[in-house]
Design an enzyme around this catalytic site. Structure first.
Site, mmCIF file in Angstrom:
data_model
loop_
_atom_site.group_PDB
_atom_site.id
_atom_site.type_symbol
_atom_site.label_atom_id
_atom_site.label_comp_id
_atom_site.label_asym_id
_atom_site.label_seq_id
_atom_site.Cartn_x
_atom_site.Cartn_y
_atom_site.Cartn_z
ATOM 1 N N SER A 124 0.454 4.346 -8.662
ATOM 2 C CA SER A 124 0.940 3.251 -9.498
ATOM 3 C C SER A 124 -0.229 2.470 -10.072
ATOM 4 C CB SER A 124 1.791 2.329 -8.624
ATOM 5 O OG SER A 124 2.035 1.120 -9.304
ATOM 6 N N TYR A 148 2.818 -3.007 -0.814
ATOM 7 C CA TYR A 148 3.200 -1.800 -1.553
ATOM 8 C C TYR A 148 1.971 -1.189 -2.227
ATOM 9 C CZ TYR A 148 4.861 1.035 -5.448
ATOM 10 O OH TYR A 148 5.028 2.060 -6.363
ATOM 11 N N LYS A 152 -0.156 2.454 -1.579
ATOM 12 C CA LYS A 152 -0.499 3.472 -2.579
ATOM 13 C C LYS A 152 -2.012 3.726 -2.577
ATOM 14 C CE LYS A 152 3.505 4.458 -4.302
ATOM 15 N NZ LYS A 152 4.076 5.786 -4.118
HETATM 16 P P1 NAD Z 1 13.342 6.105 -6.161
HETATM 17 O O1 NAD Z 1 13.573 5.165 -5.028
HETATM 18 O O2 NAD Z 1 14.396 6.247 -7.199
HETATM 19 O O3 NAD Z 1 13.012 7.565 -5.594
HETATM 20 C C1 NAD Z 1 12.338 7.766 -4.379
HETATM 21 C C2 NAD Z 1 13.137 8.785 -3.587
HETATM 22 O O4 NAD Z 1 12.465 8.997 -2.337
HETATM 23 C C3 NAD Z 1 14.561 8.307 -3.252
HETATM 24 O O5 NAD Z 1 15.469 9.328 -3.618
HETATM 25 C C4 NAD Z 1 14.543 8.082 -1.741
HETATM 26 O O6 NAD Z 1 15.791 8.398 -1.155
HETATM 27 C C5 NAD Z 1 13.437 9.028 -1.299
HETATM 28 N N1 NAD Z 1 12.727 8.632 -0.074
HETATM 29 C C6 NAD Z 1 12.227 7.416 0.236
HETATM 30 N N2 NAD Z 1 11.620 7.458 1.435
HETATM 31 C C7 NAD Z 1 11.738 8.740 1.885
HETATM 32 C C8 NAD Z 1 11.314 9.419 3.054
HETATM 33 N N3 NAD Z 1 10.659 8.768 4.051
HETATM 34 N N4 NAD Z 1 11.606 10.732 3.184
HETATM 35 C C9 NAD Z 1 12.282 11.392 2.201
HETATM 36 N N5 NAD Z 1 12.717 10.795 1.076
HETATM 37 C C10 NAD Z 1 12.435 9.487 0.922
HETATM 38 O O7 NAD Z 1 11.936 5.692 -6.814
HETATM 39 P P2 NAD Z 1 11.270 6.182 -8.161
HETATM 40 O O8 NAD Z 1 11.303 5.051 -9.114
HETATM 41 O O9 NAD Z 1 11.805 7.513 -8.547
HETATM 42 O O10 NAD Z 1 9.760 6.307 -7.679
HETATM 43 C C11 NAD Z 1 9.211 7.549 -7.249
HETATM 44 C C12 NAD Z 1 7.769 7.322 -6.811
HETATM 45 O O11 NAD Z 1 7.042 6.761 -7.907
HETATM 46 C C13 NAD Z 1 7.626 6.331 -5.653
HETATM 47 O O12 NAD Z 1 6.631 6.837 -4.787
HETATM 48 C C14 NAD Z 1 7.174 5.055 -6.321
HETATM 49 O O13 NAD Z 1 6.391 4.261 -5.468
HETATM 50 C C15 NAD Z 1 6.350 5.595 -7.477
HETATM 51 N N6 NAD Z 1 6.294 4.654 -8.607
HETATM 52 C C16 NAD Z 1 7.444 4.212 -9.179
HETATM 53 C C17 NAD Z 1 7.387 3.290 -10.222
HETATM 54 C C18 NAD Z 1 8.648 2.759 -10.861
HETATM 55 O O14 NAD Z 1 8.586 1.746 -11.559
HETATM 56 N N7 NAD Z 1 9.804 3.401 -10.686
HETATM 57 C C19 NAD Z 1 6.135 2.836 -10.683
HETATM 58 C C20 NAD Z 1 4.977 3.324 -10.084
HETATM 59 C C21 NAD Z 1 5.065 4.238 -9.038
#
Ligand code: NAD
Ligand code: UDP
Length: 336
Positions: A124, A148, A152
């Site tokens: 991120s 958070y 990361k």
């Molecule tokens: P999301 O919550 O929609 O998807 C994450 C998925 O991981 C979910 O389906 C959840 O059930 C699963 N999960 C969580 N912990 C788990 C575990 N211990 N074991 C197995 N599954 C697990 O989030 P997203 O927006 O799709 O984000 C995906 C990744 O991108 C994350 O790592 C997040 O930190 C990173 N990210 C997201 C954003 C954003 O704005 N959406 C920005 C920067 C980084």
């Protein structure tokens, strides 16, 4: 190629699954469904014409991961699974270090055991902390300012150490800016539990009438209209960035650890996003300007030069289109 997507049922993972499957990769989703619903798989089947495999499991379960990697002859992993809410991470830091840091440690252990050493990690832009200059390039110092962000950054550093220790690893850390929007089908998108923390889903819920008005956090920043400026990137552009990173990791010169920004390079203010959403939806989005949100910076946007030069990738979807797809998804989502 067979690719494991941890967190593949979630918002970004499900869009990456579509992009990868549509060019013929076999995708295996691995998710504990803590922030997603299994019926995403049937919606993916409607888009793809076939349902991807879903293994319900936790990334901290090294045994199940190793078994999954072997069963499906996985060649590369995209690691989306993790917790992502900044406020929650302040209240529950251990849950964040456990899911995000320990979870990644368990994953790379399972990968090493099975001889899988290509990894694309969801990082991120939050790892940069307060910008010292703009646009943010990958050489900008890292300084995360909440649990958070620190989780990361710890993962990035752990993966970098791993790549130094063993030259066979090929690791791309993708630093996302602000992912928004949804697949053009309107069948998958971001569906936050409870009150949305992020701007776009909040605006979408105001436009449907589910919430009265948007609180705009701060109108006195040093930006053209006083509201916060961010680099919004469409989720399908982001998914294409993952494919580009995967292709890069297959190249001879890709050994080691790499960080890439995934952003558009253009910043938009909160008021610009509201106006674009009103145009896209034809709805009114009432708002009021309130106090700044603690921890927010005035402006953040990417230099996307490195991704363009090395991955051959750049974002193409503009703000209006992002809002149109977010609105389409919001209307479908209400019926699910
Ligand atoms: P999301 O919550 O929609 O998807 C994450 C998925 O991981 C979910 O389906 C959840 O059930 C699963 N999960 C969580 N912990 C788990 C575990 N211990 N074991 C197995 N599954 C697990 O989030 P997203 O927006 O799709 O984000 C995906 C990744 O991108 C994350 O790592 C997040 O930190 C990173 N990210 C997201 C954003 C954003 O704005 N959406 C920005 C920067 C980084
Ligand atoms: N924002 C806002 N009201 C909200 C949510 C967000 O004014 O209800 C602003 C926020 O202050 C920031 C921008 O919208 O300037 C993007 O915030 P978001 O939480 O979506 O992303 P991040 O802060 O992680 O960049």
């Amino acid at each position: 190629m067979s690719i494991l997507l941890t967190g593949g049922v979630g918002y970004i993972g499900s869009h990456a699954a579509v992009t990868l499957a549509q060019i013929g990769h076999k995708v295996v989703l691995y998710d504990n469904l803590s922030n997603s619903r299994a019926d995403v798989v049937s919606r993916l089947a409607r888009i793809l014409g076939h349902a991807p495999v879903l293994i319900e499991g936790d990334v901290r379960d090294t045994e199940l991961l190793a078994q999954t990697l072997r069963t499906y002859s996985v060649s590369a992993v995209m690691h989306f699974a993790g917790l992502k809410a900044v406020g929650e991470s302040v209240a529950q830091p251990l849950a964040y270090y456990d899911n995000n840091v320990t979870g990644t440690q368990c994953l790379v252990r399972a990968m090493r055991r099975c001889g899988v050493r290509k990894l694309v990690f969801s990082s991120s832009a939050t790892v940069y902390g307060e910008p010292q200059y703009l646009p943010l390039d990958e050489k900008h110092p890292t300084h995360a300012v909440n649990p958070y962000g620190r989780s990361k950054l710890h993962v990035e550093e752990m993966l970098s150490d791993l790549a130094v220790s063993d030259a066979d690893w090929r690791i791309a850390c993708l630093r996302y800016f602000n992912p928004v929007g949804a697949h053009s089908s309107g069948l998958i998108g971001e569906d936050p539990n409870g009150t949305p923390n992020n701007l776009m889903p909040y605006i979408a819920q105001v436009a449907t009438g589910r919430r009265d008005r948007l609180s705009v956090f701060g109108g006195d920043y040093d930006t053209p209209d006083g509201t916060g400026v961010r680099d919004y990137i469409h989720v399908t552009d982001l998914a294409d960035g993952h494919l580009a990173a995967l292709n890069f990791l297959g190249r001879d010169d890709a050994a080691g650890w790499h960080a890439f920004n995934l952003g558009t390079g253009t910043g938009h203010s909160v008021l610009e996003v509201i106006q674009a959403f009103e145009r896209a939806s034809g709805m009114n989005v009432p708002y009021e300007i309130v106090a700044r949100r603690p921890g927010d910076v005035a402006s953040s946007y990417a230099s996307s030069d490195k991704a363009r030069q090395i991955l051959g990738w750049q974002a193409g979807v503009r703000l209006d289109e992002m809002c149109i797809s977010a609105w389409r998804w919001q209307q479908h989502c209400a019926q699910l």
